[in-house]
Every structure is written in structure tokens, then in C-alpha cells.
Design an enzyme around this catalytic site. Structure first.
Site, mmCIF file in Angstrom:
data_model
loop_
_atom_site.group_PDB
_atom_site.id
_atom_site.type_symbol
_atom_site.label_atom_id
_atom_site.label_comp_id
_atom_site.label_asym_id
_atom_site.label_seq_id
_atom_site.Cartn_x
_atom_site.Cartn_y
_atom_site.Cartn_z
ATOM 1 N N TRP A 55 0.861 -1.059 -0.060
ATOM 2 C CA TRP A 55 0.107 -0.037 0.034
ATOM 3 C C TRP A 55 0.770 1.165 0.083
ATOM 4 O O TRP A 55 0.533 2.197 -0.706
ATOM 5 C CB TRP A 55 -0.987 -0.065 1.363
ATOM 6 C CG TRP A 55 -1.813 -1.032 1.019
ATOM 7 C CD1 TRP A 55 -2.115 -2.163 1.841
ATOM 8 C CD2 TRP A 55 -2.797 -1.282 0.312
ATOM 9 N NE1 TRP A 55 -3.052 -3.124 1.771
ATOM 10 C CE2 TRP A 55 -3.492 -2.568 0.471
ATOM 11 C CE3 TRP A 55 -3.120 -0.640 -0.984
ATOM 12 C CZ2 TRP A 55 -4.684 -3.229 -0.353
ATOM 13 C CZ3 TRP A 55 -4.171 -1.225 -1.831
ATOM 14 C CH2 TRP A 55 -4.980 -2.417 -1.537
ATOM 15 N N ASP A 90 -1.732 6.822 6.246
ATOM 16 C CA ASP A 90 -2.467 5.837 5.623
ATOM 17 C C ASP A 90 -3.044 4.936 6.953
ATOM 18 O O ASP A 90 -1.901 4.071 7.498
ATOM 19 C CB ASP A 90 -2.259 4.888 4.457
ATOM 20 C CG ASP A 90 -3.381 3.772 4.194
ATOM 21 O OD1 ASP A 90 -4.302 3.847 4.695
ATOM 22 O OD2 ASP A 90 -2.787 3.266 3.102
ATOM 23 N N LYS A 93 -12.141 -1.986 6.981
ATOM 24 C CA LYS A 93 -11.333 -2.865 7.887
ATOM 25 C C LYS A 93 -11.770 -2.550 9.352
ATOM 26 O O LYS A 93 -12.136 -3.797 10.020
ATOM 27 C CB LYS A 93 -9.788 -2.353 8.117
ATOM 28 C CG LYS A 93 -9.285 -1.939 6.635
ATOM 29 C CD LYS A 93 -9.188 -3.262 5.735
ATOM 30 C CE LYS A 93 -8.880 -2.997 4.365
ATOM 31 N NZ LYS A 93 -7.677 -2.065 3.868
#
Ligand SMILES: *Cc1c(COP(=O)(O)O)cnc(C)c1O
Length: 359
Positions: free
Chosen positions: A102, A172, A196
Site C-alpha cells: 500500500w 494511511d 477494515k
């Protein structure tokens, strides 16, 4: 009905209580005669749901007034472009730390719009640790420094933030938002996809210091400009109304549970049960250096691919689903987000013990 223990990395478990409330309110929310899904986002009924969600998020995360909270769409992946469009605007330079897929995607996207620099990386050891940095590693003229706080795929987490001096830190936090208290004032900006730890997929939360809004690059598409959304209370266009409603239910659930201190206590308990077992097992072993282990995503292996596959298959039969590791790393990964009860982790460890004895 029998619900499984779902160890998916995302979309992932939601608290059962939240799902039940959503079910109860499915046909009629309050006395409105309609489902939240059917409401005009411009109605006062929906605005009340939205405002309560934002207020509760601000309270739980202790978000100061000089930060905007935005509810956007496009997932965390859209933020990979929005961050440079909006923040890489003074010196057209930004520093990135590469701690996994990511983080790397965010870096590559930024490199399309300006001078993005990979300052440090843990690629040399399959991202099994967080690279150490000092203030001198960062460019004082960088517009921001970007990190991925919790690396969902590899199971590492920043337990100590990098010292970036006066350069704003952007993180993030898709897979660790609301898992423990976080000092928002240490960041210029935080962002997280919801699927999530917050809500169904579809809403992305952005928490941004107000002075960082309003300086987007000239060519920035209207929808990708934070100012557009800050000026319109996240309702420039139709927001992901239902996802925000479910997020609001999750925020209330967290408040009722005792807030983020309490969530941390429970998450540490769950992670400790699993890591203690892995550290003492002769068959299974964790893949991350102990000091950088995530509380949310716990990757592990047996060292034998066939045995890994057998474990995943037998676990599924026993009601422990989505425990296969990410396709890029193999092995197993147990994602134990807020909604996973302690009991789920205890039962998984019991099952792993039994598997170890039999294999
Ligand atoms: C899941 C995840 C993403 C991708 O999120 P999307 O909402 O699918 O774009 C990005 N970063 C992290 C840390 C993630 O866990």
C-alpha cells in the site's frame, strides 16, 4: 443461523450489535417511514445522522477543531492521488517510506504528479519490519512525509512515529483506525478506507489540518480537491449515505465499549494470545520482528506450503474463515480487528494447538 469467526483483512467483521441495529432499522429508521438507504441526503433526518456520526468520531479520536473531518468515496486508493494533488503544492516534493504494497502504491501514484522520493524501505526483508529513520533522512523542503501506519498485508505497525521535524506527516491508517488512541495533532493528515475497522466498504475518512486545505494543484479535478468537500460538509455530491450511517453505529458502539483506551486494551489482549502462542509453537511462527508487530493483522507460516494449505482448509471447515495470507506473501494471516471478540482468538489458538498436535 451460525456466524463464523471471520479473519478477513477487509471487508471484515462488524460488531454483531451494530448489524442487529441496522437490521432493526432497515425498513424504518426512527419514525421516518423509510430506510436510511432511501433518504435524501439533503433531508434534516439524514443530516442529523451525519452530524451525530461526525461528532462521535471527533469525540472518540479527540480530533481538534482545527482539523476537518471528511467522508469521501473512492477508497484509500483514491487518497494515493488526492494527497499529492492537494499537498504536493509548494516545492512539489514529498518523502515516502516504503513499508509494503500500500505504501508503495501511494508512492508510485505521487511520483506521477511531482518529485516523490522513497526515503527508506523494508523490501529487503519482505517488509517484515519498520525501517528506522531520523529527522536528517527527510528533506526539510518536502511538502509532506507519507507513511502507512499499519501494514495490512505484512502485519507491521509503527509503534513510534518518525520524527519529520516541521514537515507534515501524512498517514494511511486504513487498517488501524479506531484500534487504539492516536494523537491526531502529530499529523497533518490521516486517511482510512472504512472496510477494515469502521463500516462496509464505500466511505473513506479523511482527517486533515485546516491549513493544509485549499492549496491544491491547478489541474486538480473538483472531486479530488479537499476544499470542495470541506466547503460543503462532505455533501458537494451524494455521500455514501448508508455507509456513513453504519460507521455512526460503530462509533456509538465504541463509545459504549469505553472508547479507544478500552479498544486498545482488548486488542492488546487478543494480539498477545495469538503472538504468545506463535512464539511458543513448534509448528507455527510469526513473520514479523516482535517490536514492529501489528495489533490488527497477524501473519504466520508453518514453513511448509502444503501444510499451510491444509491448515487453511481445515480452519475453514471448523468455522475460522478468510485466514489465508495475502496472495503476494502466502502462509496465513489472522486479521483481528475491533469487531473480532476475544473468544474468536482463543478458539483459533485452541484450533491451532490441536492442528499442531496432529501434524
Ligand atoms: C485496504 C487498504 C488500502 C486499500 O483500500 P481501498 O479502500 O480498497 O482503496 C490501502 N491502504 C491500506 C493500509 C489498506 O489496508
Amino acid at each position: 443461523m451460525s456466524r463464523v469467526y471471520n479473519f478477513s483483512a477487509g471487508p471484515s467483521m462488524l460488531p454483531e450489535e451494530v448489524l442487529k441495529t441496522a437490521a432493526d432499522e432497515m425498513l424504518e429508521f426512527g419514525t421516518t417511514g423509510q430506510s436510511v438507504m432511501e433518504m435524501s441526503h439533503r433531508s434534516k433526518e439524514y443530516q442529523a445522522i451525519f452530524d451525530e456520526a461526525e461528532a462521535n468520531l471527533r469525540e472518540i479520536m479527540n480530533i481538534p477543531d482545527n482539523y476537518d473531518v471528511l467522508f469521501l468515496q473512492g477508497g484509500a486508493s483514491t487518497q494515493f492521488a488526492m494527497v499529492p494533488f492537494n499537498l504536493m503544492n509548494k516545492n512539489k516534493k514529498a518523502d515516502y517510506i516504503i513499508t509494503g504494497q500500500w505504501a508503495n502504491k501511494a508512492y508510485k501514484e505521487a511520483a506521477r504528479y511531482g518529485n516523490a522520493r522513497a526515503v527508506a524501505s523494508s523490501a529487503d526483508k519482505t517488509f517484515s519490519y519498520i525501517p528506522k529513520t531520523t529527522r536528517d533522512d527527510f528533506d526539510k523542503d518536502a511538502d509532506y512525509v507519507h507513511i502507512c501506519m499499519n501494514n495490512t498485508i505484512y502485519g507491521t505497525k509503527y509503534h513510534e512515529l518518525p520524527d519529520t521535524g516541521d514537515v507534515p506527516l501524512v498517514a494511511d491508517i486504513s487498517s488501524c483506525i479506531l484500534s487504539e488512541p492516536i494523537d491526531v495533532t502529530k499529523f497533518g493528515m490521516l486517511y482510512a478506507g472504512a472496510q477494515k475497522n469502521v463500516a462496509p466498504a464505500g466511505v473513506t475518512i479523511v482527517i486533515i489540518r485546516k491549513d493544509l486545505v485549499g492549496n491544491a494543484m491547478e489541474q486538480t479535478p473538483t472531486m479530488l480537491n479537499y476544499q470542495t468537500h470541506a466547503d460543503n460538509g462532505s455533501m458537494f455530491n451524494t455521500p455514501p449515505c448508508y455507509c456513513i450511517y453504519v460507521a455512526g453505529l460503530v462509533f456509538k458502539w465504541i463509545k459504549k465499549m469505553g472508547g479507544l483506551e478500552k479498544m486498545k486494551e482488548i486488542n492488546v489482549k487478543k494480539a498477545t494470545i495469538l503472538y504468545d502462542f506463535l512464539d511458543n509453537s513448534k509448528l507455527f511462527k510469526g513473520t514479523v520482528v516482535p517490536e514492529d508487530r501489528s495489533l490488527m493483522n497477524v501473519p504466520f507460516v508453518t514453513g511448509n506450503e502444503e501444510l499451510d494449505a491444509k491448515f487453511v482448509a481445515e480452519a475453514k471447515k471448523a468455522g475460522f474463515v478468510n485466514i489465508k495470507g495475502h496472495r503476494s506473501v502466502g502462509g496465513m494471516r489472522a486479521s483481528i480487528y475491533n469487531a473480532m471478540p476475544v473468544e474468536g482468538v482463543e478458539k483459533l489458538v485452541e484450533f491451532m494447538k490441536k492442528f499442531e498436535e496432529e501434524n
